[in-house]
Design a protein around this motif. Structure first.
Motif, mmCIF file in Angstrom:
data_model
loop_
_atom_site.group_PDB
_atom_site.id
_atom_site.type_symbol
_atom_site.label_atom_id
_atom_site.label_comp_id
_atom_site.label_asym_id
_atom_site.label_seq_id
_atom_site.Cartn_x
_atom_site.Cartn_y
_atom_site.Cartn_z
ATOM 1 N N ALA A 253 0.813 -1.139 0.125
ATOM 2 C CA ALA A 253 -0.043 -0.006 -0.126
ATOM 3 C C ALA A 253 0.976 1.180 -0.116
ATOM 4 N N ALA A 254 1.881 1.276 0.825
ATOM 5 C CA ALA A 254 2.948 2.458 0.802
ATOM 6 C C ALA A 254 3.539 2.567 -0.406
ATOM 7 N N ILE A 255 3.798 1.493 -1.167
ATOM 8 C CA ILE A 255 4.219 1.679 -2.692
ATOM 9 C C ILE A 255 3.212 2.428 -3.447
ATOM 10 N N TRP A 256 2.183 2.135 -3.542
ATOM 11 C CA TRP A 256 1.186 2.733 -4.290
ATOM 12 C C TRP A 256 0.751 4.130 -3.830
ATOM 13 N N ARG A 257 0.708 4.522 -2.896
ATOM 14 C CA ARG A 257 0.100 5.866 -2.192
ATOM 15 C C ARG A 257 1.024 6.973 -3.084
ATOM 16 N N PRO A 258 2.229 6.958 -3.221
ATOM 17 C CA PRO A 258 2.897 8.326 -3.981
ATOM 18 C C PRO A 258 2.373 8.333 -5.591
ATOM 19 N N TRP A 259 1.750 7.319 -6.020
ATOM 20 C CA TRP A 259 1.103 7.394 -7.436
ATOM 21 C C TRP A 259 -0.329 7.770 -7.533
ATOM 22 N N ALA A 260 -1.072 7.617 -6.551
ATOM 23 C CA ALA A 260 -2.383 8.000 -6.400
ATOM 24 C C ALA A 260 -2.910 8.678 -5.210
ATOM 25 N N ALA A 261 -3.430 9.875 -5.574
ATOM 26 C CA ALA A 261 -4.145 10.775 -4.441
ATOM 27 C C ALA A 261 -5.267 10.060 -3.818
ATOM 28 N N ASP A 262 -6.091 9.689 -4.992
ATOM 29 C CA ASP A 262 -7.235 9.000 -4.579
ATOM 30 C C ASP A 262 -7.162 7.466 -4.589
ATOM 31 N N LEU A 263 -6.699 6.917 -3.626
ATOM 32 C CA LEU A 263 -6.359 5.405 -3.673
ATOM 33 C C LEU A 263 -7.174 4.562 -2.497
ATOM 34 N N GLU A 264 -7.475 3.635 -3.017
ATOM 35 C CA GLU A 264 -8.119 2.622 -1.934
ATOM 36 C C GLU A 264 -7.529 1.297 -2.374
ATOM 37 N N HIS A 265 -6.810 0.903 -1.280
ATOM 38 C CA HIS A 265 -6.003 -0.410 -1.411
ATOM 39 C C HIS A 265 -6.528 -1.590 -0.518
ATOM 40 N N PHE A 266 -6.806 -2.927 -1.040
ATOM 41 C CA PHE A 266 -7.196 -4.004 -0.398
ATOM 42 C C PHE A 266 -6.414 -4.989 -0.713
ATOM 43 N N THR A 267 -6.448 -6.108 0.256
ATOM 44 C CA THR A 267 -5.741 -7.286 0.017
ATOM 45 C C THR A 267 -6.865 -8.346 0.152
ATOM 46 N N THR A 268 -6.447 -9.618 -0.571
ATOM 47 C CA THR A 268 -7.517 -10.630 -0.814
ATOM 48 C C THR A 268 -6.851 -12.031 -0.354
ATOM 49 N N ARG A 269 -7.802 -12.905 0.121
ATOM 50 C CA ARG A 269 -7.369 -14.231 0.393
ATOM 51 C C ARG A 269 -7.150 -15.102 -0.713
ATOM 52 N N ALA A 270 -7.858 -14.602 -1.845
ATOM 53 C CA ALA A 270 -7.929 -15.354 -2.877
ATOM 54 C C ALA A 270 -6.459 -15.521 -3.497
ATOM 55 N N GLY A 271 -6.178 -16.538 -4.448
ATOM 56 C CA GLY A 271 -4.580 -16.483 -5.426
ATOM 57 C C GLY A 271 -4.616 -15.263 -6.110
ATOM 58 N N HIS A 272 -3.569 -15.585 -7.005
ATOM 59 C CA HIS A 272 -3.366 -14.643 -8.133
ATOM 60 C C HIS A 272 -4.293 -14.356 -8.776
ATOM 61 N N PHE A 273 -5.152 -15.536 -9.386
ATOM 62 C CA PHE A 273 -6.259 -15.567 -10.375
ATOM 63 C C PHE A 273 -7.606 -15.143 -9.427
ATOM 64 N N MET A 274 -7.516 -14.323 -9.168
ATOM 65 C CA MET A 274 -8.669 -13.513 -8.083
ATOM 66 C C MET A 274 -10.035 -13.411 -8.735
ATOM 67 N N ALA A 275 -9.990 -12.936 -10.218
ATOM 68 C CA ALA A 275 -11.199 -12.961 -10.961
ATOM 69 C C ALA A 275 -11.976 -14.228 -11.122
ATOM 70 N N GLU A 276 -11.063 -15.430 -11.067
ATOM 71 C CA GLU A 276 -11.518 -16.786 -11.267
ATOM 72 C C GLU A 276 -11.809 -17.443 -10.037
ATOM 73 N N GLU A 277 -11.284 -17.053 -8.990
ATOM 74 C CA GLU A 277 -11.216 -17.744 -7.704
ATOM 75 C C GLU A 277 -12.302 -16.995 -6.821
ATOM 76 N N ALA A 278 -12.507 -15.801 -6.687
ATOM 77 C CA ALA A 278 -13.351 -15.097 -6.034
ATOM 78 C C ALA A 278 -13.979 -13.909 -7.063
ATOM 79 N N PRO A 279 -14.764 -14.344 -7.978
ATOM 80 C CA PRO A 279 -15.315 -13.613 -8.901
ATOM 81 C C PRO A 279 -16.354 -12.474 -8.205
ATOM 82 N N GLU A 280 -17.264 -12.969 -7.307
ATOM 83 C CA GLU A 280 -18.055 -12.136 -6.689
ATOM 84 C C GLU A 280 -17.478 -11.126 -6.129
ATOM 85 N N ASP A 281 -16.288 -11.342 -5.240
ATOM 86 C CA ASP A 281 -15.578 -10.220 -4.757
ATOM 87 C C ASP A 281 -14.936 -9.164 -5.573
ATOM 88 N N VAL A 282 -14.575 -9.552 -6.669
ATOM 89 C CA VAL A 282 -13.947 -8.855 -7.705
ATOM 90 C C VAL A 282 -14.923 -7.971 -8.129
#
Length: 292
Positions: A253-282
């Motif tokens: 999250a700290a890496i992303w903040r300097p790039w975006a003033a209006d930032l929301e950062h989330f972590t997921t328990r899904a694996g890398h393929f989150m759109a296929e593993e947790a599509p409802e959440d995405v």
């Protein structure tokens, strides 16, 4: 007929001179473009896109060099720069008659989305990033034995010739490794979809390597120039990641903040393929982004 996204029409769309993107198009309303990652195609959005199409025109293209999209010869590193691939996305919106669009990218598509947000702030209304850190930071945080998780970045950064031959010699094993290692759910990618991913990658080794090689060369130059000039994202930005920053010893999250003033950062328990593993959440996260 091959695998398709339910309710979507898939067709080639011209986006630049000699470049067509194979794209699945569905829904009505404001334009939302979804960009796939590695080693996938637009089919990674098959669960998410129909939900989002209830309120938006949703377009899921194969990136330049991937799937059934154009695969121009990599005569220079610029051909597969994220700048060129981001321009493809703008050309896609133009072809569909939209001046503004929201953009969500996963993995390689997220790097393209990152560049589109910086190069075309007047066109990108909302920016969603799934499971990457910026290119400059990617190389900076990989160190020691922890960098072994990203061995493919170093392999495909090598000059043309050796990496292409090595991967072509065992393409299914190479690409299949990532489908297995990066997934936290054994049934997230069913056999028919897996087979399609492997077939598509097998037919695109040279262009996929060129995409990755650009990330070790010209893409760094473009990102560093923006960083030095103080260019930042002006639109709402959402970043969703696994907690791999903690695993590798950095604060994502700290890496992303300097790039975006209006930032929301989330972590997921899904694996890398989150759109296929947790599509409802995405889908929910993308819909919430669109409301900002």
């Amino acid at each position: 007929m091959g695998i398709t996204i339910p309710g979507f029409e898939t067709r080639p769309i011209g986006v630049a001179d000699g470049i067509e993107l194979n794209a699945a198009v569905g829904g009505e309303g404001p334009l939302l473009v979804l960009l796939h990652g590695f080693p996938q195609t637009h089919l990674m959005w098959r669960h998410v896109a129909p939900v989002l199409a209830e309120h938006h025109t949703v377009v899921c293209p194969d990136l330049r060099g991937y799937g059934a999209s154009s695969k121009p010869e990599a005569a220079t590193e610029d051909i597969y720069s994220k700048r060129a691939m981001a321009a493809d996305v703008v050309g896609l919106a133009d072809a569909l008659g939209f001046d503004r669009f929201a953009l969500v990218g996963h993995d390689r598509g997220a790097h393209v989305a990152f560049r589109a947000g910086l190069d075309h702030p007047d066109r990108v209304s909302h920016l969603g990033i799934l499971d990457i850190v910026p290119t400059l930071d990617t190389w900076n945080v990989l160190r020691g034995v922890g960098a072994a998780v990203a061995f493919h970045l170093y392999l495909m950064a090598q000059p043309p010739g050796l990496p292409e031959r090595m991967i072509q010699a065992s393409a299914d094993a190479f690409f299949g490794h990532f489908l297995d290692a990066w997934s936290s759910s054994s049934d997230a990618i069913p056999p028919d979809v897996r087979a399609e991913y492997l077939r598509a990658c097998r037919d695109a080794v040279v262009s996929i390597v060129a995409d990755y090689r650009a990330t070790a060369t010209v893409d760094i130059e473009h990102d560093q120039a923006d960083l030095d000039a103080g260019n930042r994202f002006t639109m709402p930005v959402m970043v969703v990641q696994q907690d791999w920053g903690a695993q590798l010893g950095f604060d994502a999250a700290a890496i992303w903040r300097p790039w975006a003033a209006d930032l929301e950062h989330f972590t997921t328990r899904a694996g890398h393929f989150m759109a296929e593993e947790a599509p409802e959440d995405v889908a929910i996260l993308v819909m919430n982004l669109m409301k900002r």
